[in-house]
Every structure is written in C-alpha cells, then in structure tokens.
Design an enzyme around this catalytic site. Structure first.
Site, PDB file in Angstrom:
ATOM      1  N   SER A 449      78.894  23.670  -6.891  1.00  0.00           N
ATOM      2  CA  SER A 449      77.521  23.189  -7.022  1.00  0.00           C
ATOM      3  C   SER A 449      77.271  22.250  -5.848  1.00  0.00           C
ATOM      4  O   SER A 449      77.991  21.259  -5.689  1.00  0.00           O
ATOM      5  CB  SER A 449      77.363  22.414  -8.326  1.00  0.00           C
ATOM      6  N   CYS A 639      75.928  19.533 -16.488  1.00  0.00           N
ATOM      7  CA  CYS A 639      76.771  20.205 -15.490  1.00  0.00           C
ATOM      8  C   CYS A 639      78.231  19.822 -15.673  1.00  0.00           C
ATOM      9  O   CYS A 639      78.555  18.673 -15.967  1.00  0.00           O
ATOM     10  CB  CYS A 639      76.322  19.843 -14.081  1.00  0.00           C
ATOM     11  N   ASP A 684      74.569  24.058 -15.808  1.00  0.00           N
ATOM     12  CA  ASP A 684      75.312  24.574 -14.655  1.00  0.00           C
ATOM     13  C   ASP A 684      76.767  24.289 -14.992  1.00  0.00           C
ATOM     14  O   ASP A 684      77.307  23.249 -14.642  1.00  0.00           O
ATOM     15  CB  ASP A 684      74.876  23.793 -13.406  1.00  0.00           C
ATOM     16  N   TRP A 686      80.940  25.592 -15.795  1.00  0.00           N
ATOM     17  CA  TRP A 686      81.950  26.553 -15.371  1.00  0.00           C
ATOM     18  C   TRP A 686      83.265  26.321 -16.086  1.00  0.00           C
ATOM     19  O   TRP A 686      83.452  25.289 -16.684  1.00  0.00           O
ATOM     20  CB  TRP A 686      82.145  26.463 -13.859  1.00  0.00           C
TER      21      TRP A 686
HETATM   22  P1  FAD Z   1      92.172  28.819  -8.412  1.00  0.00           P
HETATM   23  O1  FAD Z   1      93.104  29.339  -7.388  1.00  0.00           O
HETATM   24  O2  FAD Z   1      90.952  29.599  -8.688  1.00  0.00           O
HETATM   25  O3  FAD Z   1      92.979  28.584  -9.756  1.00  0.00           O
HETATM   26  C1  FAD Z   1      92.304  28.368 -10.974  1.00  0.00           C
HETATM   27  C2  FAD Z   1      93.247  27.634 -11.908  1.00  0.00           C
HETATM   28  O4  FAD Z   1      94.394  28.440 -12.165  1.00  0.00           O
HETATM   29  C3  FAD Z   1      93.763  26.317 -11.331  1.00  0.00           C
HETATM   30  O5  FAD Z   1      93.728  25.329 -12.315  1.00  0.00           O
HETATM   31  C4  FAD Z   1      95.168  26.646 -10.924  1.00  0.00           C
HETATM   32  O6  FAD Z   1      95.994  25.501 -10.941  1.00  0.00           O
HETATM   33  C5  FAD Z   1      95.552  27.644 -11.997  1.00  0.00           C
HETATM   34  N1  FAD Z   1      96.678  28.506 -11.601  1.00  0.00           N
HETATM   35  C6  FAD Z   1      97.132  28.772 -10.368  1.00  0.00           C
HETATM   36  N2  FAD Z   1      98.206  29.585 -10.425  1.00  0.00           N
HETATM   37  C7  FAD Z   1      98.423  29.832 -11.728  1.00  0.00           C
HETATM   38  C8  FAD Z   1      99.400  30.599 -12.433  1.00  0.00           C
HETATM   39  N3  FAD Z   1     100.338  31.264 -11.791  1.00  0.00           N
HETATM   40  N4  FAD Z   1      99.328  30.629 -13.782  1.00  0.00           N
HETATM   41  C9  FAD Z   1      98.351  29.977 -14.445  1.00  0.00           C
HETATM   42  N5  FAD Z   1      97.413  29.217 -13.830  1.00  0.00           N
HETATM   43  C10 FAD Z   1      97.451  29.163 -12.493  1.00  0.00           C
HETATM   44  N6  FAD Z   1      84.526  22.893  -9.114  1.00  0.00           N
HETATM   45  C11 FAD Z   1      84.429  21.656  -8.560  1.00  0.00           C
HETATM   46  O7  FAD Z   1      85.439  20.968  -8.380  1.00  0.00           O
HETATM   47  N7  FAD Z   1      83.200  21.150  -8.174  1.00  0.00           N
HETATM   48  C12 FAD Z   1      82.055  21.852  -8.330  1.00  0.00           C
HETATM   49  O8  FAD Z   1      80.979  21.377  -7.955  1.00  0.00           O
HETATM   50  C13 FAD Z   1      82.136  23.151  -8.922  1.00  0.00           C
HETATM   51  N8  FAD Z   1      81.021  23.893  -9.107  1.00  0.00           N
HETATM   52  C14 FAD Z   1      81.119  25.138  -9.660  1.00  0.00           C
HETATM   53  C15 FAD Z   1      79.959  25.896  -9.828  1.00  0.00           C
HETATM   54  C16 FAD Z   1      80.043  27.163 -10.361  1.00  0.00           C
HETATM   55  C17 FAD Z   1      78.811  27.988 -10.554  1.00  0.00           C
HETATM   56  C18 FAD Z   1      81.311  27.684 -10.719  1.00  0.00           C
HETATM   57  C19 FAD Z   1      81.426  29.078 -11.294  1.00  0.00           C
HETATM   58  C20 FAD Z   1      82.458  26.949 -10.553  1.00  0.00           C
HETATM   59  C21 FAD Z   1      82.379  25.664 -10.015  1.00  0.00           C
HETATM   60  N9  FAD Z   1      83.535  24.904  -9.808  1.00  0.00           N
HETATM   61  C22 FAD Z   1      83.426  23.643  -9.286  1.00  0.00           C
HETATM   62  C23 FAD Z   1      84.896  25.473 -10.044  1.00  0.00           C
HETATM   63  C24 FAD Z   1      85.393  26.098  -8.723  1.00  0.00           C
HETATM   64  O9  FAD Z   1      84.634  27.276  -8.449  1.00  0.00           O
HETATM   65  C25 FAD Z   1      86.862  26.541  -8.760  1.00  0.00           C
HETATM   66  O10 FAD Z   1      87.084  27.326  -9.884  1.00  0.00           O
HETATM   67  C26 FAD Z   1      87.838  25.409  -8.771  1.00  0.00           C
HETATM   68  O11 FAD Z   1      87.614  24.544  -7.682  1.00  0.00           O
HETATM   69  C27 FAD Z   1      89.267  25.924  -8.684  1.00  0.00           C
HETATM   70  O12 FAD Z   1      89.422  26.694  -7.527  1.00  0.00           O
HETATM   71  P2  FAD Z   1      90.823  26.904  -6.831  1.00  0.00           P
HETATM   72  O13 FAD Z   1      90.690  28.026  -5.865  1.00  0.00           O
HETATM   73  O14 FAD Z   1      91.361  25.619  -6.293  1.00  0.00           O
HETATM   74  O15 FAD Z   1      91.739  27.333  -8.045  1.00  0.00           O
END
Ligand code: FAD
Length: 686
Positions: A449, A639, A684, A686
């Site tokens: 966001s 949010c 908003d 997630w």
């Molecule tokens: P990912 O790689 O996607 O991992 C997701 C989770 O899985 C993590 O907790 C990770 O530790 C865990 N994981 C990793 N490996 C494994 C495994 N082997 N087994 C089990 N679990 C595992 N986030 C914000 O911080 N700020 C925002 O403003 C924000 N806005 C958003 C708005 C929208 C519309 C949406 C859909 C999401 C938003 N998010 C926001 C969430 C963001 O999109 C991500 O999902 C978040 O930052 C995690 O991304 P990542 O790639 O670091 O983790």
C-alpha cells in the site's frame, strides 16, 4: 485550456495510444530461440474452438487469476488430468479467449470432454481483472450451455466476508445456463493457509467421479514435459540475447528506438514493470531483531503515475543463499551459468519467462523457490528419486497429511530443504529441469500500500514494509520472506551498514542494471479518500496498516495548503511498544501541527500493559466519538492484517453502534453493513 486540463488530456491520449498499440509495441517476436520469445507460443487466435481443433485439444482449463495462484493450480490440474486420462488438455487465461463457441462446443468438437474453471476471488468478492468479461458474457450474450460438463475450484480467503464469492458465482451462473457441475465446487482457503490441502482433497475425490461420469480410462501418471530444456554451447552469459533475469527481452535486447523509449514511458503493468531507482531507504523500527523499511522509488524519469491509496507491486528476486542451496541439491552448482534454451512442446503452452537463459537466472528471478513445499510436489517428484532409499521413504510422507505437516510444514522447509531431507543429502540430478520449471510457481510481485501522497510527492512512491524474519519454535532455522529481505539488504548497502544479514542478494542484478533499482508496477485501488475534503474520516491502521494512511494524511496536508476546509480525522494506530515499533512516530506529530485541530491520533500498545490492548479496544473506548463522526457522514477505513484485526474492528464497530445507539446486535450489524453498501466502509487488508 488550463494546464491541468491539457495534462489530463495528454495522459488520456498516452493511455489510449498505449492501450490500442500495446499488443504491438510489446509484442514478442516468435519462438526462434532468441531472447524475445517471451510468451511466444500460445494462441494464434482468441477463437477457442478453432484453437482446440487445430491443436487436437479435448479439454480446457480456464483460470481467473490476479496474482498467478489460480493460474498455477490450473496448470497443475491440466497436467495431471491429461496425464491420468490421456486427454489432450489446454489451459486458457479467461481474458485471452472469446466465449461465443462455448455454447456449441460439443457440435464443433464432438469428443470434447471437460471444462474446468479455477476462479480466484479478489477484493470485496469481485472477479479478477481477467474474469470480468467472462461474467459479462454469462450475464448477457450467453444463451444455454446444456452440453457443458465442468468442474470448478474457487480460490478465496475465509477471513474475508465474501469468501470464495467468485467460485460460487461461477457455478451458479453456469448451472443456470444448464451446464453440469461434476462433483462439488472446490473451496481453497488462503485464510487458513490450507490451499494446497484443499486442492488435493477436492481433486483426489473428483478424479474418480470424472472417470465414472465421462467414462474415462485411468492410466499411470507419468511426467510428460510441455517444455524442452536444451543446453546451448554457443551462447554464454555475455551474449546479448541471453536473459539474465530481466522481466522480459525488451529490458536487455530492445530492437528499436521506440522499444528503448517504452522502458521509460510504458505502458507498465504486471508483465512490463518499470525499473525504478530507489532513492532512499531507512529503518523505521528501533529494535535489534525486527525491521521495518521505508523505501522511496523515484518516478522522475518516467510517466508512470499513481494516485493516493494505490498499491505498488515490487518484483523481487531470491537470495544468494536460497539459490545456491537449490542449485546444489539439483547438482547444478558447476553449471549454474550454463545457457539453456526453452522450447514449448505444445502450441498452447506459454513459455513462462524469456529464453535463452541460465539455470541460476531461472532459480533467482523466475521461480518461487523460497516458500513452503506442497504435498502434491513431493508426490510428483517421487518419480525422480535419486536412489531406492529415498523412493521408499516418500509414500509415508506424501500420502499422510499429518505426517507431512509434522515433518515438513511445521519445520518450515522450502523445496530444497525438503529434497535434502528426503534423500538424506543425496543429489537430485535425476529431476528434469523442465519438471522444476513446470512444477514450481512463478515468482510473483509483492504488493504494498503506497505510503506517500500523489499530490505531495508526484514523482516518488513511498513503501513501508515490515521485514518477514522469524525463527519459529518448531523450526531449526530462520524463516524469511523474499521481497522484504531484499529491501533490507538494499537498505544495508545504500546506508553503508555493516550488519550481517540472514539473506543476501545480488543487488547489481542482470547486467548490473538493478543497482539500487527494482522493477515495479502500479495496481489501481478503490481505497480512496472521499471526494469532498470536508468529509470526516476515521482511519484504523495498526503496524504497516498505517502505510496508506500516511499517504492520506499527506494528501490532507496538501488540501489544507490549497485552502480547503477539511473534515475531522480520527486515526487509530497500534503496535507492540511505543519505543520499538511505533513507525513514523515523529511524523505524526508534525502532521497534527499542519492539520490544526482537525487531526487526532489514538494509540494502542499491546505489550506495555498487563492486558494486551489493540486498536479495536481503543475504537470501542472511543465509541461515542466514532459514532458521532459516522453520523456526520464520516468514511471509515481499515488497513492491515486481514486474519484477526479487520474482523475485530468490524465487530468493535457493531458493538459501538449497539452501545451508542442503544440498539440490538442485528440492527447494529445492519448499520455497519449499510456503511459498506454506501462505500463508506473501506478495507485494504492482506
Ligand atoms: P514472502 O516471500 O511472500 O513470504 C511470505 C511468508 O512466508 C513470510 O512470512 C515468510 O517468512 C514465510 N515463509 C517463507 N518461507 C517459508 C517456508 N518455507 N515455509 C513457511 N513459510 C515460509 N506488507 C507490508 O509490510 N506493508 C504494506 O504496506 C503492505 N501492503 C499490502 C497491500 C496489499 C494489497 C497486499 C496484498 C499485501 C500487502 N502487504 C504489505 C504484504 C506484502 O505484499 C508481502 O506479502 C509481505 O511483505 C511479505 O513479502 P515477502 O516477499 O517478504 O515474503
């Protein structure tokens, strides 16, 4: 004409030209082994029946997908169905085909067997962008579909009110046209984290029904590649045509001046991101172990635009550690930079990323190798075991949900960890690389966001991201997220910090082009301030849920600077401790000054008192003020966390109505619902 009008007109014109010419400007150039053959194979026409006739397909799996998950399940289903029943099957993006022939598909293709629909629900029970026209067709032009036998799997999230609404709607509409659903609608639940298991349960029971009802013969499932992977001895990573992780070929091998220009002017979308410079990054937490990154993306060299409340998608890459481990378990470490050509073996299969490329590139930039492993993956990889012991070990794990949960899921293993566990470290050089490409989901952009205001900072996008890093009790290693740890690494280098990180990334990226840059695109959101600045607003955003509200408040300051009379703003913020994770602590004080007496912030710190206090508690405590503002026409915004907080806030508001209006729960619930109907309750989450 005023300057503003002219710029709006210009923007519309640019958008129109981009829209009309998009197909051509970004068009791929054929599957000639050159790097430009991204999505080169596929339909020559959007006429469904013609494509099926030409390619001899007898079944089709449609997907309505926003982030790629429904597409991945559709591909898996199509592959297994084809392999199990030896029926040539294709997949189709709902936006890529015209449906007129669906009505008489049995006349055109007498031995047509089955249609399958993988339908994700998006936002507040809406169809994904690519499924909008399909519902339009069902509502308007579609007559009867008496010959259509189909199955349907919905992908949803039970923490949302309209759980799997689109899967249900698909079945309701198709049935009303006389189509026959085989089995039950499958309901995949992301909210409970059980999507994989929900899918397997649905699919396993369904295949028997399909077999009976369609009179099919079942065969032993064997892997049939749809993509050929061939090593190329002539090219190296220095060859200009080799993709090293660029989003598509235009980023490294533009053919014309126009193509070069398009990298700056767009149009940008989920297939063509803008390579945005990261101007500034900083830490928002005051903690040794937890991090939250503020990052600023520069738009000054592009005409990419956003508006306050929109989402930005960041395209990440996998960490060096994860890529190296994966290469090692596949026995590919020594060949990591070997160039490979990908060729589609089926005219209806899209290549998922540019070719030629390298093993390292595929694992680093294009596949989701870091997340959890599915039982389905373990089942299907069992055909490539490196030795007898591994082969014997797998059924106990793959056929038992509980055992799998205890040994793999609860230990937070990723695919490479799991393969290593299964084979006790023996190398899996027995797995065809095409299987890896076809079985592992594509690395998806992560959405954030936007925390800036398009009025205050027209040429910069701010992101506020909490870093995903934890060591669960049941795991022996840190579990980390991809995009947020990449941002953490960028912050470390940009600010010349010396801390040791769990995950380290190739920050230079392909051909050194990603130096403090990341590919991004914008997703328009409906999470918007009321058009009248005088309308009061109530904001509930704990943790990084505060991100879009920072943007809203900056927008409000701009409105004040422009002489607008703004309405009251009540902001509920929560975090663990005022000294640890109170993000933008100083900024809110500044905003309060600039917004005169119109802004009030109410905080909840869950770990400072004996009894945990959350934003929903504070909402109820301030129920009189909240309802007073709602009575004055306030908009209510929530949010952040969808699983608990959003539901808690909704219940707290109903309770506040009950207490303040002295009405029973059902009337209070209706009052809350009415706000949604009037678009005055916006989420908003997630
Ligand atoms: P990912 O790689 O996607 O991992 C997701 C989770 O899985 C993590 O907790 C990770 O530790 C865990 N994981 C990793 N490996 C494994 C495994 N082997 N087994 C089990 N679990 C595992 N986030 C914000 O911080 N700020 C925002 O403003 C924000 N806005 C958003 C708005 C929208 C519309 C949406 C859909 C999401 C938003 N998010 C926001 C969430 C963001 O999109 C991500 O999902 C978040 O930052 C995690 O991304 P990542 O790639 O670091 O983790």
């Amino acid at each position: 004409m005023e300057v503003l009008d002219l710029s709006v007109l210009l923007a519309i014109l640019v958008a129109l030209v981009a829209y009309v010419s998009k197909g051509k400007l970004w068009a791929a150039e054929g599957n000639d082994g050159s790097a430009s053959s991204y999505r080169a194979s596929g339909f020559e026409t959007n006429d469904l029946v013609e494509t099926m006739k030409k390619t001899g397909k007898k079944a089709i799996v449609f997907y309505g997908s926003q982030t790629g998950t429904a597409e991945d399940y559709a591909l898996k289903f199509a592959k297994e169905f084809q392999s199990k029943f030896k029926i040539s099957t294709m997949t189709a993006d709902l936006a890529d085909v015209s449906f007129e022939n669906l009505q008489n598909i049995r006349d055109e293709i007498p031995d047509f067997k089955l249609a399958a629909f993988f339908m994700a629900t998006y936002g507040e029970g809406e169809p994904t962008d690519n499924a909008v026209e399909f519902f339009d067709y069902l509502d308007n032009e579609c007559e009867e579909l008496p010959d259509l036998k189909y199955v349907c799997f919905g992908l949803g999230n039970s923490t949302y009110e309209f759980y799997n609404a689109i899967g249900k709607k698909t079945v309701e509409k198709l049935n009303s046209k006389g189509a026959t659903l085989i089995g039950q609608l499958g309901l995949g639940d992301d909210g409970k984290g059980s999507m994989d298991e929900d899918y397997m349960e649905w699919k396993d029971s369904l295949f028997d029904l399909i077999k009976d009802q369609l009179h099919l013969e079942e065969q032993a499932v064997e892997y049939e590649p749809s993509i050929a992977v061939v090593e190329n001895d002539e090219l190296t990573t220095s060859s200009p045509s080799v993709s090293l992780g660029e989003p598509n070929s235009h980023y490294f091998n533009p053919k014309t001046e126009d193509e070069v220009k398009l990298l700056e002017t767009g149009p940008f979308d989920h297939t063509h991101p803008y390579l945005a410079p990261i101007q500034n990054t900083r830490e928002l937490f005051n903690s040794e172990t937890r991090h939250c990154i503020h990052a600023e993306f520069d738009l000054s060299n592009t005409n990419l635009k956003y508006s306050t409340g929109d989402h930005v998608a960041i395209w990440p890459s996998n960490s060096n550690e994860k890529v190296e481990k994966f290469l090692a378990i596949l026995g590919l470490t020594g060949k990591k930079d070997k160039v490979i050509d990908l060729k589609s073996l089926d005219p209806t299969t899209h290549l998922p990323f540019p070719t030629p490329t390298t093993y390292d590139t595929v694992l680093r930039h294009y596949l989701e190798i870091s997340g959890p492993v599915s039982r389905q993956f373990v089942k299907s990889v069992s055909q490539f075991c490196p030795d007898k012991e591994t082969e014997e070990k797998i059924p106990a794990l793959a056929n038992d949900k509980e055992v799998f949960h205890k040994s793999v899921t609860e230990k937070y293993l990723n695919i490479a960890d799991c393969l290593e566990l299964l084979s006790s470290g023996a190398i899996w050089n027995t797995i065809p690389f095409s299987f890896i490409i076809e079985s592992i989901a594509k690395l998806q952009p992560r959405y954030y966001s936007i925390s800036s205001s398009s009025s205050m900072e027209k040429q910069t996008i701010h992101v506020t991201a909490v870093v995903e890093q934890e060591k669960p009790k049941t795991s022996d290693h840190y579990v980390t997220g991809v995009a947020t740890n990449l941002l953490l690494d960028i912050k470390k280098h940009q600010n010349k910090e010396t801390t040791k990180l769990i995950d380290n990334f190739d920050l230079e990226g392909p051909r050194g082009k990603f130096h403090y840059k990341l590919p991004i695109h914008i997703r328009r959101s409906t999470f918007k301030l009321p058009s009248n600045p005088a309308t009061p607003i109530i904001l509930v955003g704990p943790g990084t849920g505060a991100a879009p509200f920072r943007g809203f408040l900056r927008e409000k300051i701009k409105q004040v600077e422009n002489g607008a009379n703004i309405g009251e703003i009540l902001f509920f913020f929560g975090c663990r401790k005022s000294t640890e994770d109170f993000i933008y602590k100083e900024e809110w004080v500044e905003y309060a000054k600039k917004l005169d007496n119109k802004f009030k912030m109410i905080t909840a710190f869950s770990r400072e008192t004996e009894k945990k206090v959350y934003v929903q508690d504070k909402l109820l405590e301030n129920g009189a003020k909240v309802i007073e503002l709602l009575d004055k026409g306030a908009f209510f915004y929530v949010c952040g966390d969808a699983a608990n907080m959003a539901r808690g806030v909704q219940l707290a508001l109903v309770k506040a109505y009950q207490e303040q209006k002295k009405v029973p729960e059902d009337i209070a619930t209706t009052m809350g619902k009415q706000l949604r109907v009037n678009n005055r309750y916006q989420e908003d989450v997630w």
